[in-house]
Motif scaffolding. Structure first.
Motif, PDB file in Angstrom:
ATOM      1  N   GLU A 447       0.869  -1.178   0.000  1.00 48.59           N
ATOM      2  CA  GLU A 447       0.000   0.000   0.000  1.00 48.59           C
ATOM      3  C   GLU A 447       0.903   1.224   0.000  1.00 48.59           C
ATOM      4  OE1 GLU A 447      -2.729   1.848   3.377  1.00 48.59           O
ATOM      5  OE2 GLU A 447      -3.609   0.026   2.562  1.00 48.59           O
ATOM      6  N   ASP A 448       0.883   1.994  -1.092  1.00 50.39           N
ATOM      7  CA  ASP A 448       1.721   3.192  -1.196  1.00 50.39           C
ATOM      8  C   ASP A 448       1.045   4.363  -0.503  1.00 50.39           C
ATOM      9  OD1 ASP A 448       3.813   2.027  -2.817  1.00 50.39           O
ATOM     10  OD2 ASP A 448       2.358   1.994  -4.459  1.00 50.39           O
ATOM     11  N   THR A 449       1.787   5.062   0.343  1.00 55.15           N
ATOM     12  CA  THR A 449       1.263   6.207   1.091  1.00 55.15           C
ATOM     13  C   THR A 449       2.182   7.402   0.869  1.00 55.15           C
ATOM     14  OG1 THR A 449       2.512   5.998   3.161  1.00 55.15           O
ATOM     15  CG2 THR A 449       0.625   4.506   2.863  1.00 55.15           C
ATOM     16  N   PRO A 450       1.750   8.601   1.242  1.00 59.22           N
ATOM     17  CA  PRO A 450       2.607   9.784   1.092  1.00 59.22           C
ATOM     18  C   PRO A 450       3.936   9.654   1.839  1.00 59.22           C
ATOM     19  CG  PRO A 450       0.348  10.430   1.525  1.00 59.22           C
ATOM     20  CD  PRO A 450       0.403   8.955   1.720  1.00 59.22           C
ATOM     21  N   ASP A 451       3.973   8.819   2.864  1.00 59.73           N
ATOM     22  CA  ASP A 451       5.200   8.640   3.650  1.00 59.73           C
ATOM     23  C   ASP A 451       5.929   7.350   3.315  1.00 59.73           C
ATOM     24  OD1 ASP A 451       4.684  11.018   4.982  1.00 59.73           O
ATOM     25  OD2 ASP A 451       3.428  10.016   6.466  1.00 59.73           O
ATOM     26  N   GLY A 452       5.615   6.765   2.169  1.00 59.25           N
ATOM     27  CA  GLY A 452       6.273   5.524   1.794  1.00 59.25           C
ATOM     28  C   GLY A 452       5.300   4.358   1.773  1.00 59.25           C
ATOM     29  N   TYR A 453       5.834   3.161   1.558  1.00 58.39           N
ATOM     30  CA  TYR A 453       4.970   1.987   1.433  1.00 58.39           C
ATOM     31  C   TYR A 453       4.609   1.402   2.793  1.00 58.39           C
ATOM     32  CZ  TYR A 453       8.936  -0.990   2.663  1.00 58.39           C
ATOM     33  OH  TYR A 453       9.968  -1.583   3.347  1.00 58.39           O
ATOM     34  N   LYS A 454       3.506   0.651   2.790  1.00 57.64           N
ATOM     35  CA  LYS A 454       3.161  -0.207   3.920  1.00 57.64           C
ATOM     36  C   LYS A 454       2.854  -1.579   3.341  1.00 57.64           C
ATOM     37  CE  LYS A 454       1.451   3.326   7.087  1.00 57.64           C
ATOM     38  NZ  LYS A 454       2.620   3.216   7.980  1.00 57.64           N
ATOM     39  N   CYS A 455       3.238  -2.632   4.054  1.00 56.32           N
ATOM     40  CA  CYS A 455       3.084  -3.982   3.544  1.00 56.32           C
ATOM     41  C   CYS A 455       2.304  -4.832   4.543  1.00 56.32           C
ATOM     42  CB  CYS A 455       4.467  -4.595   3.295  1.00 56.32           C
ATOM     43  SG  CYS A 455       4.418  -6.186   2.471  1.00 56.32           S
TER      44      CYS A 455
END
Length: 463
Positions: A447-455
């Protein structure tokens, strides 16, 4: 604090006055286990989860029963289509339902009674209704409830019985208000039922769907309980018939408050299997949406309002969940031990106590988070303020369950993520997409977010 809910039966908000002080009894219509539940079904189950969480947070003990419909027209049809044993079909979809409930962080019910485990009790209630002359036996051994024998029939669905066209009787589990008919309590065996039948005083057969909930709810919650929930499509005929047969057999008020959630619409139309526009929880997870994002999307509208479900709504939900978790992490770094809460918390609880007004509660929470974020950016937030904010989010999470737990990412996945991040930086979008697909094949979503990815893991999604 007083809590009020909209009662479908009286068409007004009513103060909750539990029959047993300090404890609320709730019955919720569970799934019919002939297929995997879709996101539209979970709109109702999430509403019921929010209801339960609010009651628990304000101090009530909750006794919650959710049935499993494992015998009806649909389950029998599915077993016949797949040439399988009924229990094989229903066990599979019951397991999938519980899995999806866990995925979406829905609090489990105290009991999940299955209809097939309560056949004798259903025969007993049918016998009582016959003895009271509310029901009659037909030549083929079926038993029907006579709606003319129950004075208040139609009150829940707001039917004007004087203007309704009444025909003889209906054996189908589901039908419309166009023709009001005596409904079936016990269905005599038919050839298409195969080996699915039970013996009764009227011959072999099976219970009608409406009877099942009357029996299971009253067996576990007593003849008179606090709240009965379901979707608006349950109002008629299912809940209307539940009221008639239960009140007639038991001579009680049966239920004090009836609560119903509105439909979820996909692309401006009702989501349904017949339209072919359904999405299941695993499918949405595979599309890259977290359980928290799905929860947020489902609570963003008040439960009595229609919910328009779309990719844009899911993307907005993803951003909202990120904001909550981002502020939570920032506050966690700055806070001290304290159990104090900001004044906004009282307004937050008041909004939820007013018929579960989740949009208003979320608005209060996000306005507060914006205020806190401004102070953080200016380095003006004290440690005590950080603690209050942290406590507010923790309390809100007891209702919404939107905080994301940390997960341990396997080394093999981490290596693919590093390669994907490198491809993204170098704008190799085709390679980036193929690496995302490879990560998904291995059971993880990015999941791409403004602060980088989350997995997150896809399988079971139990973080």
């Amino acid at each position: 604090m007083d809590i009020q809910f909209y009662n479908t039966l009286t068409r007004k908000k009513e103060k909750l006055n539990p029959i047993k002080p300090g404890e609320v009894s709730i019955y919720t219509c569970g799934p019919t286990v002939y297929n995997r539940s879709h996101i539209g079904n979970f709109r109702t189950f999430i509403f019921e989860d929010i209801l339960k969480r609010v009651l628990l947070l304000v101090g009530y003990k909750v006794n919650h029963v959710m049935n499993i419909t494992d015998i009806d027209d649909k389950t029998i049809k599915k077993a016949n289509e797949e040439n399988k044993n009924l229990r094989e079909i229903t066990s599979k979809y019951t397991s999938e339902f519980i899995e999806d409930m866990n995925t979406l962080k829905i609090l489990p019910a105290n009991k999940y009674p299955a209809a097939t485990d309560h056949i004798q009790e259903m025969i007993a209630m049918t016998t009582t209704l016959i003895e009271k002359r509310n029901a009659y036996v037909t030549d083929d051994g079926s038993v029907y409830f006579s709606i003319n024998s129950f004075e208040n029939y139609g009150k829940l669905a707001n039917l004007d019985m004087s203007s309704q066209k009444q025909t003889d009787r209906v054996a189908s589990d589901e039908y419309t208000k166009d023709n009001i008919q005596d409904f079936v309590l016990w269905k005599s065996w038919k050839k298409e039922d195969g080996d699915i039948s039970w013996n009764s005083p009227w011959g072999k057969g099976r219970p009608g769907w409406h009877l099942e909930c009357s029996v299971m709810s009253t067996q576990y919650l007593s003849d008179h309980f606090d709240i009965h929930c379901g979707g608006v499509d349950n109002i008629f005929p299912h809940h209307e018939n539940e009221i008639a047969q239960s009140c007639a057999a038991l001579e009680t008020d049966f239920v004090n408050i009836w609560m119903h959630s509105e439909h979820l619409n996909m692309a401006d139309e009702k989501m349904s299997k017949s339209l072919g526009n359904i999405k299941t929880i695993p499918e949405l997870l595979n599309d890259g949406y977290s359980a928290e994002s799905l929860r947020y999307a489902l609570i963003s509208s008040q439960y009595r309002s229609k919910l328009s479900f779309s990719i844009n709504k899911l993307e907005d939900a993803k951003k909202a969940v990120h904001r909550i978790n981002d502020v939570f992490e920032k506050l966690n770094e700055r806070s001290i031990e304290s159990d104090s809460l900001p004044e906004e918390y009282n307004k937050f609880i008041e909004s939820l106590s007013d018929d579960l007004n989740t949009p208003k509660a979320l608005g209060i929470l996000f306005n507060y988070l914006r205020k806190v974020n401004r102070k953080i950016s200016k380095n003006e937030l004290s440690k005590s303020e950080a603690s209050m904010g942290l406590n507010f989010i923790k309390q809100a999470d007891k209702i919404f369950a939107l905080l994301v737990d940390k997960v341990i990412i396997p080394e093999s996945i981490s290596k693919l993520i590093v390669l994907r991040e490198k491809a993204r930086k170098e704008k190799q979008w085709e390679l980036s997409d193929s690496l995302r697909d490879k990560i998904k094949e291995k059971g993880w979503i990015i999941e791409d977010t403004p602060d980088g990815y989350k997995c997150y893991p896809i399988i079971n999604y139990k973080k």
